[in-house]
Motif scaffolding. Structure first.
Motif, PDB file in Angstrom:
ATOM      1  N   VAL A  53       0.864  -1.180   0.000  1.00  0.00           N
ATOM      2  CA  VAL A  53       0.000   0.000   0.000  1.00  0.00           C
ATOM      3  C   VAL A  53       0.897   1.225   0.000  1.00  0.00           C
ATOM      4  N   ASP A  54       0.699   2.106  -0.972  1.00  0.00           N
ATOM      5  CA  ASP A  54       1.524   3.302  -1.107  1.00  0.00           C
ATOM      6  C   ASP A  54       3.016   2.925  -1.172  1.00  0.00           C
ATOM      7  N   GLY A  55       3.296   1.787  -1.789  1.00  0.00           N
ATOM      8  CA  GLY A  55       4.673   1.338  -1.941  1.00  0.00           C
ATOM      9  C   GLY A  55       5.274   0.681  -0.717  1.00  0.00           C
ATOM     10  N   LYS A  56       4.507   0.563   0.395  1.00  0.00           N
ATOM     11  CA  LYS A  56       5.013  -0.020   1.639  1.00  0.00           C
ATOM     12  C   LYS A  56       4.464  -1.437   1.795  1.00  0.00           C
ATOM     13  N   SER A  57       5.342  -2.385   2.040  1.00  0.00           N
ATOM     14  CA  SER A  57       4.941  -3.782   2.176  1.00  0.00           C
ATOM     15  C   SER A  57       4.060  -3.963   3.410  1.00  0.00           C
ATOM     16  N   GLN A  58       2.886  -4.570   3.215  1.00  0.00           N
ATOM     17  CA  GLN A  58       1.951  -4.796   4.308  1.00  0.00           C
ATOM     18  C   GLN A  58       1.806  -6.271   4.667  1.00  0.00           C
ATOM     19  N   LEU A  59       2.050  -7.147   3.708  1.00  0.00           N
ATOM     20  CA  LEU A  59       1.827  -8.570   3.980  1.00  0.00           C
ATOM     21  C   LEU A  59       2.558  -9.425   2.956  1.00  0.00           C
ATOM     22  N   LEU A  60       3.256 -10.439   3.457  1.00  0.00           N
ATOM     23  CA  LEU A  60       3.825 -11.503   2.633  1.00  0.00           C
ATOM     24  C   LEU A  60       2.988 -12.740   2.887  1.00  0.00           C
ATOM     25  N   GLY A  61       2.271 -13.192   1.865  1.00  0.00           N
ATOM     26  CA  GLY A  61       1.337 -14.276   2.113  1.00  0.00           C
ATOM     27  C   GLY A  61       1.254 -15.286   0.985  1.00  0.00           C
ATOM     28  N   ARG A  62       0.199 -16.070   1.064  1.00  0.00           N
ATOM     29  CA  ARG A  62      -0.041 -17.120   0.080  1.00  0.00           C
ATOM     30  C   ARG A  62      -1.542 -17.208  -0.158  1.00  0.00           C
ATOM     31  N   ILE A  63      -1.940 -17.419  -1.416  1.00  0.00           N
ATOM     32  CA  ILE A  63      -3.353 -17.538  -1.753  1.00  0.00           C
ATOM     33  C   ILE A  63      -3.856 -18.922  -1.352  1.00  0.00           C
ATOM     34  N   ASP A  64      -4.851 -18.946  -0.473  1.00  0.00           N
ATOM     35  CA  ASP A  64      -5.440 -20.206  -0.009  1.00  0.00           C
ATOM     36  C   ASP A  64      -6.641 -20.622  -0.841  1.00  0.00           C
ATOM     37  N   ARG A  65      -7.420 -19.647  -1.305  1.00  0.00           N
ATOM     38  CA  ARG A  65      -8.735 -19.956  -1.877  1.00  0.00           C
ATOM     39  C   ARG A  65      -9.029 -19.009  -3.032  1.00  0.00           C
ATOM     40  N   THR A  66      -9.644 -19.535  -4.085  1.00  0.00           N
ATOM     41  CA  THR A  66     -10.055 -18.699  -5.220  1.00  0.00           C
ATOM     42  C   THR A  66     -11.502 -19.009  -5.588  1.00  0.00           C
ATOM     43  N   GLU A  67     -12.133 -18.044  -6.219  1.00  0.00           N
ATOM     44  CA  GLU A  67     -13.491 -18.227  -6.731  1.00  0.00           C
ATOM     45  C   GLU A  67     -13.598 -17.480  -8.050  1.00  0.00           C
ATOM     46  N   ILE A  68     -14.035 -18.179  -9.094  1.00  0.00           N
ATOM     47  CA  ILE A  68     -14.151 -17.568 -10.408  1.00  0.00           C
ATOM     48  C   ILE A  68     -15.485 -17.967 -11.038  1.00  0.00           C
ATOM     49  N   PHE A 107      13.418 -22.647  17.796  1.00  0.00           N
ATOM     50  CA  PHE A 107      12.582 -22.044  16.756  1.00  0.00           C
ATOM     51  C   PHE A 107      13.086 -22.409  15.362  1.00  0.00           C
ATOM     52  N   LEU A 108      14.381 -22.225  15.150  1.00  0.00           N
ATOM     53  CA  LEU A 108      14.923 -22.455  13.809  1.00  0.00           C
ATOM     54  C   LEU A 108      14.941 -23.938  13.456  1.00  0.00           C
ATOM     55  N   SER A 109      15.069 -24.796  14.448  1.00  0.00           N
ATOM     56  CA  SER A 109      15.009 -26.233  14.185  1.00  0.00           C
ATOM     57  C   SER A 109      13.592 -26.641  13.777  1.00  0.00           C
ATOM     58  N   GLY A 115      11.292 -23.489   5.658  1.00  0.00           N
ATOM     59  CA  GLY A 115      12.192 -22.523   5.048  1.00  0.00           C
ATOM     60  C   GLY A 115      12.539 -21.310   5.887  1.00  0.00           C
ATOM     61  N   ILE A 116      12.206 -21.299   7.186  1.00  0.00           N
ATOM     62  CA  ILE A 116      12.553 -20.170   8.052  1.00  0.00           C
ATOM     63  C   ILE A 116      13.892 -20.455   8.730  1.00  0.00           C
ATOM     64  N   ASP A 117      14.864 -19.572   8.475  1.00  0.00           N
ATOM     65  CA  ASP A 117      16.205 -19.775   9.012  1.00  0.00           C
ATOM     66  C   ASP A 117      16.780 -18.541   9.714  1.00  0.00           C
ATOM     67  N   THR A 118      15.943 -17.515   9.938  1.00  0.00           N
ATOM     68  CA  THR A 118      16.412 -16.284  10.565  1.00  0.00           C
ATOM     69  C   THR A 118      15.485 -15.893  11.702  1.00  0.00           C
ATOM     70  N   PHE A 119      16.072 -15.628  12.866  1.00  0.00           N
ATOM     71  CA  PHE A 119      15.321 -15.280  14.073  1.00  0.00           C
ATOM     72  C   PHE A 119      15.649 -13.849  14.462  1.00  0.00           C
ATOM     73  N   PHE A 120      14.608 -13.040  14.660  1.00  0.00           N
ATOM     74  CA  PHE A 120      14.792 -11.654  15.110  1.00  0.00           C
ATOM     75  C   PHE A 120      14.114 -11.449  16.455  1.00  0.00           C
ATOM     76  N   ASP A 121      14.821 -10.776  17.379  1.00  0.00           N
ATOM     77  CA  ASP A 121      14.133 -10.178  18.521  1.00  0.00           C
ATOM     78  C   ASP A 121      13.452  -8.910  18.035  1.00  0.00           C
ATOM     79  N   ASP A 122      12.371  -8.521  18.722  1.00  0.00           N
ATOM     80  CA  ASP A 122      11.617  -7.337  18.300  1.00  0.00           C
ATOM     81  C   ASP A 122      12.469  -6.076  18.307  1.00  0.00           C
ATOM     82  N   ASN A 183      11.738 -15.888   5.090  1.00  0.00           N
ATOM     83  CA  ASN A 183      12.585 -16.842   5.799  1.00  0.00           C
ATOM     84  C   ASN A 183      12.891 -16.390   7.227  1.00  0.00           C
ATOM     85  N   SER A 184      12.129 -15.397   7.732  1.00  0.00           N
ATOM     86  CA  SER A 184      12.421 -14.866   9.067  1.00  0.00           C
ATOM     87  C   SER A 184      11.185 -14.905   9.948  1.00  0.00           C
ATOM     88  N   VAL A 185      11.429 -14.832  11.265  1.00  0.00           N
ATOM     89  CA  VAL A 185      10.363 -14.770  12.247  1.00  0.00           C
ATOM     90  C   VAL A 185      10.791 -13.790  13.335  1.00  0.00           C
TER      91      VAL A 185
END
Length: 394
Positions: A53-68, A107-109, A115-122, A183-185
């Motif tokens: 939104v406005d060039g700022k990343s809001q969500l990295l996701g995956r499409i679960d469901r479609t309807e056409i 966590f990483l194990s 595919g998550i291999d990077t751990f961040f503290d807040d 790849n991060s959490v």
């Protein structure tokens, strides 16, 4: 919208929404995509997408469901952020958490299979900055979860990765949040000690309504389960046996007064309504007409240290503190015109709403950005008092 694996972008999107809630496992999204080339609307199920939104990343996701249907020139899609993979994937039965393992290692194990291999503290990465597009001035907690040492924890058969890790990290008063890359959490707790990034205003005087930036709002104050005194017990573990008893108790009025200040709305409500201190059975103490006494007692069999018991007390009290004020508001647009920030969760907004009787900073717990042809761009927020998830934490 970026279809990362397909190597293409699209802005031909209508009737879309992005829903973020700090205390839920995943953020959700939906949109309707149009394309004159129907081939571009095929095989979108399970495709990774990035929503901006406005060039700022809001969500990295995956499409679960479609309807056409209809003419076949548009498709409705819905999905969740990438942590849904951890929700739906069970913990591998070979995982063992031993005494002395660190949170980072476990966590990483567990998450390595998705595919998550990077751990961040807040403190290391502020998703508030990523989503809002501004630098949010928040005090660092100085607490690192990565190297915190664990006691033995066993996943249950068929337990999801997120469910298991959330059960583990809750003992430390923290939550699991999506990171800036797939790849991060991020592990952390709400940042209550931060400067307000936005301001909301609604005047009760119609002559001043030109300054209003609120379309509609409501405030629910519910003290039906609010305790006046809390008493928690636990049992430390020593050499695989029950050791030192643990205890934590608090007088609510003293606790709240120190946290919020004597002039706060909640303190004024409690001042004349509740009994301060603990009342013992058959004490013979008089109780004033209509005064309230409620004991919250709980024995936490899973707490193994005083810090873990304190975190359990904080969570239990926060659940009831949260209900003292729930403020929901609907706004035009997605960006605060003063700060230029996109409305985002885990940020502070100062609310002066004379209709709802509010003049205090609130923590944004939930946010929905949406667009429809009828309403245009809209934002809905759900806000609580700072401390409403993990009381007393910053």
């Amino acid at each position: 919208m970026r279809f990362e694996a397909l190597g293409r972008e699209s802005t031909f999107v209508s009737d879309w929404s992005i829903e973020s809630k700090y205390t839920t496992s995943t953020d959700g999204f939906s949109f309707t995509l149009s394309d004159s080339n129907r081939d571009n609307l095929r095989y979108l199920e399970l495709q990774p997408v990035e929503l901006l939104v406005d060039g700022k990343s809001q969500l990295l996701g995956r499409i679960d469901r479609t309807e056409i249907g209809d003419s076949g020139s548009s498709i409705k899609c819905a999905g969740r952020d990438y942590l849904a993979d951890a929700v739906e994937c069970n913990v591998d039965p070979t995982i063992k958490v031993k005494d002395g393992d660190t949170i980072n290692t476990v966590f990483l194990s567990v998450l390595s299979t998705i595919g998550i291999d990077t751990f961040f503290d807040d403190d290391d990465i502020g998703m508030r900055d990523v989503r809002s597009g501004i630098h949010v001035k928040a005090k660092k907690s100085g607490k690192s979860y990565a190297n915190s040492v664990l006691k033995e924890y066993k996943p249950k058969a068929g337990e999801g990765q997120y469910e298991f890790l959330n059960r583990l990290i809750a003992r430390f008063g923290a939550t699991i949040q999506p990171g800036p890359t797939r790849n991060s959490v991020v592990v952390g707790s709400p940042k209550y000690d931060q400067e307000p990034s936005y301001k909301l205003y609604r005047s009760a005087d119609t002559t001043n309504s030109i300054a209003n930036n609120i379309v509609s709002s409501s405030a629910v104050r519910d003290l039906s389960s609010f305790p006046t005194y809390t008493l928690f017990n636990g049992q430390a573990t020593q050499n695989d046996s029950q050791g030192t008893p643990l205890t934590q108790n608090n007088d609510t009025f003293t606790f709240i007064s120190g946290f919020m200040g004597a002039d706060s709305e909640l303190v004024r409500i409690l001042a004349d309504a509740i009994i301060s201190g603990r009342r013992l059975p058959d004490s013979g103490e008089d109780i004033g007409l209509g005064q309230l006494y409620r004991l919250l007692y709980f024995k936490d069999d899973n707490a193994r240290t005083q810090d873990q018991l304190n975190a359990a007390v904080s969570r239990a009290f926060a659940e009831r503190f949260k209900d003292t004020l729930q403020y929901t508001v609907k706004l035009k647009g997605h960006i605060d015109p003063v700060s230029g920030a996109i409305w985002s969760i885990d940020t502070i907004v100062h609310v002066e709403d004379q209709i709802c009787g509010l003049n205090e900073p609130l923590w944004i717990s939930e946010r929905t950005l949406s667009y429809s042809e009828g309403e245009g761009p809209m934002t809905s927020l759900t806000c609580y008092r700072p401390g409403s998830f993990q009381f007393g934490k910053t």
